[in-house]
Design an enzyme around this catalytic site. Structure first.
Site, PDB file in Angstrom:
ATOM      1  N   GLU A   1     -30.331   0.774 -52.017  1.00 20.00           N
ATOM      2  CA  GLU A   1     -30.785   0.034 -53.014  1.00 20.00           C
ATOM      3  C   GLU A   1     -31.599  -1.141 -52.767  1.00 20.00           C
ATOM      4  O   GLU A   1     -32.765  -1.456 -53.510  1.00 20.00           O
ATOM      5  CB  GLU A   1     -29.909  -0.092 -53.974  1.00 20.00           C
ATOM      6  CG  GLU A   1     -29.972  -0.972 -55.417  1.00 20.00           C
ATOM      7  CD  GLU A   1     -30.509   0.060 -56.415  1.00 20.00           C
ATOM      8  OE1 GLU A   1     -30.905  -0.309 -57.478  1.00 20.00           O
ATOM      9  OE2 GLU A   1     -30.783   1.406 -55.969  1.00 20.00           O
TER      10      GLU A   1
ATOM     11  N   THR B   1     -44.567   7.085 -64.788  1.00 24.75           N
ATOM     12  CA  THR B   1     -43.509   6.482 -63.842  1.00 24.75           C
ATOM     13  C   THR B   1     -42.227   7.220 -63.751  1.00 24.75           C
ATOM     14  O   THR B   1     -41.463   6.856 -63.022  1.00 24.75           O
ATOM     15  CB  THR B   1     -43.328   4.792 -64.495  1.00 24.75           C
ATOM     16  OG1 THR B   1     -42.682   4.281 -63.153  1.00 24.75           O
ATOM     17  CG2 THR B   1     -42.252   4.880 -65.630  1.00 24.75           C
TER      18      THR B   1
END
Length: 542
Positions: free
Chosen positions: A361, A492
């Site tokens: 992450e 997106t």
């Protein structure tokens, strides 16, 4: 099946196939040669998709997301069936005609006038997933299903209540059409233009475009910590910046992404959008660009409220590599393209360096000006990892939440260069997902530790697994002329919109002058969480 899928696109794309001049802002190289195993690789991705889809249909549909470990569901996106609607464009692209038509029918009967949960509605998430999914499916299918536009118009009309001022509030109580009065960020407020302008086109109501575009124009006019790069936070009540944090990561990311994409999809002669993007990129090169002391990996740092460089990167931010490749091509600026390719190498290294072959992450690194991350000094273990790989995983950020950004940028790099290494990286990621994300119950799930081959699972399969991750992988293995980056612009959430023939170049070729900006002055205030899962369950042991 594929003959059905792409036959409907022929008329829509005919106008996009005109011969252009010698100088043209084309993104794709004409020299892509698919390896001989491409059909098998597409099938591998399709198998993962259908395994995930069948589990979602059995245990979660018509709810938002599957919880694959507990074989249940969550409704984190207002209970409208997020995974189903978000999957529409991918279902079309992979040739699943029957499922596609089933979900179009389902979508045409969703009641978008109320939230089906007690949660408020995120204007940003609802736009990119629901509006984007419906509008893209309408275009891909040759405008065959007008009910999708009717539904999109209902949803857009409801969301327009967030525009009390020029900058929309990020959250809306749908049942009362009342916005939640709180601060927002530039990604939430500046990532609506692709979808709302497309909705304006098909609904013949230009108000949708004007609302979204005016918000971006306002943000682009604000005083900024570095030229043309706004602070992450913004207060919709005043339209003024909150804080001074600068990042290509969550909270700012897709505002920057849409500047150049909006210029491309509209072919506007107003250079504001392309020139603002160009200037923000130039500012980033001068202020944020860093190389690691080990491996010379290229990264973009963050700049915090105290104007201190933070040596951090994130999976979310790794979209910027593909965005720079695209934007550099549109500007005919090879310097930006080459830096984008270098950033892509740094992002891919976070995949190549872990035990699972999947990236974390968030990560830290050390460059010639230090190692400050804002979360403490790296431990001895972190430094040992860094000395082997040129980055280290930040504490608490070892998870992979089924995000797409690294594979998204890898896809752009493949289509822009035709270098087979990018194809091979997509093969590697597909194999890693099949191995390490496959659950002992059903489907696939996020993992808690990408550097462990025996990681715990996280019991949540977000809709972008269908919409983005598997689409980018499939398209990497697909005929590059079907969904070409020269004929489509992706939102997106990876929903492709049909683009007009490209112009020769985008933007004026010059940076926005300093005289267009007032001196920056920061104001303090709370900011919303960035890219969080509102219904994220606890971690489940493997």
């Amino acid at each position: 099946m594929l003959s059905w899928s792409f036959r409907t696109l022929a008329l829509a794309l005919a106008v996009s196939s005109d011969v252009v001049g010698v100088l043209s802002a084309r993104i794709q190289t004409p020299f892509i040669r698919l390896p001989s195993d491409a059909a098998r690789r597409r099938q591998d991705v399709k198998d993962i998709f259908l395994t995930s889809w069948n589990a979602y249909k059995e245990f979660a549909f018509p709810h938002d997301d599957l919880t694959p470990i507990s074989e249940s569901f969550t409704d984190g996106r207002n209970g409208w069936g997020a995974s189903a609607v978000d999957a529409l464009s991918t279902l079309f692209i992979i040739g699943e005609e029957q499922i596609f038509e089933e979900i179009v029918n389902f979508t045409s009967h969703i009641d978008f006038t109320i939230s089906h949960t007690t949660d408020t509605v995120s204007i940003f998430e609802t736009t990119i997933r629901y509006l984007g999914g419906m509008l893209s499916a309408y275009e891909l299918s040759g405008q065959k299903y007008p009910a999708l536009i009717k539904q999109a118009e209902v949803l857009g009309t409801k969301m327009s209540a967030a525009f009390v001022n020029v900058v929309p509030f990020g959250q809306l109580n749908f049942n009362t059409s009342t916005p939640v009065i709180q601060t927002s960020n530039i990604a939430e407020a500046g990532t609506l233009t692709l979808e709302w302008s497309r909705l304006a086109k098909y609904s013949k109501n230009d108000t949708f475009r004007a609302l979204a575009e005016n918000s971006v124009r306002h943000i682009a006019s604000l005083p900024a910590p570095i030229p043309a790069f706004p602070a992450q936070g913004i207060d919709p009540s005043t339209g003024q910046p909150v804080g001074a944090y600068v990042t290509w990561g969550g909270g700012s990311d897709s505002y920057l992404e849409y500047l150049i994409k909006y210029a491309r999809i509209t072919n506007t002669n107003d250079n504001l959008f392309a020139d603002t993007w160009h200037t923000a990129v130039d500012s980033s090169i001068h202020t944020l660009l860093r190389q690691s002391t080990v491996g010379n990996h290229t990264y973009l740092a963050d700049l915090d409220d105290s104007r201190t460089i933070r040596h951090i990167g994130s999976h979310l931010a790794c979209f910027m590599a593909g965005n720079w490749i695209m934007g550099g091509k549109l500007l005919n600026n090879n310097t930006i393209v080459n830096i984008g390719l270098a950033l892509n190498e740094g992002c891919w290294n976070t995949y190549a360096s872990t035990a699972t072959g999947i990236g974390p992450e968030a990560f830290g690194y050390i460059s010639s000006d230090g190692s400050f991350t804002g979360s403490g000094d790296p431990s001895a273990g972190d430094l040992a990892f860094y000395n082997r790989h040129g980055f280290y995983i930040l504490p608490g950020d070892s998870d992979y939440f089924m995000r797409p950004e690294v594979l998204e940028s890898n896809f752009y790099a493949w289509r822009a260069t035709g270098d087979v290494k990018f194809y091979e990286r997509a093969v590697s990621a597909t194999n890693s997902f099949a191995t390490f994300l496959k659950t002992p119950t059903v489907a696939f799930a996020p993992i808690d530790d990408v550097d462990s081959t025996d990681s715990d699972f996280i019991d949540d399969m977000e809709s972008f697994w269908f919409a983005e991750v598997l689409k980018y992988l499939y398209l990497t293995f697909d005929d590059p002329n079907r969904i070409s980056l020269d004929n489509f612009v992706f939102n997106t959430e990876a929903h492709p919109f049909i683009a007009p023939p490209e112009k020769a170049v985008y933007g004026s070729g010059t940076l926005r002058p300093a005289s267009q900006f007032q001196p920056f002055k920061s104001t303090s205030g709370p900011l919303p969480l960035v890219s969080f899962s509102p219904k994220l369950p606890t971690k489940i042991p493997n």
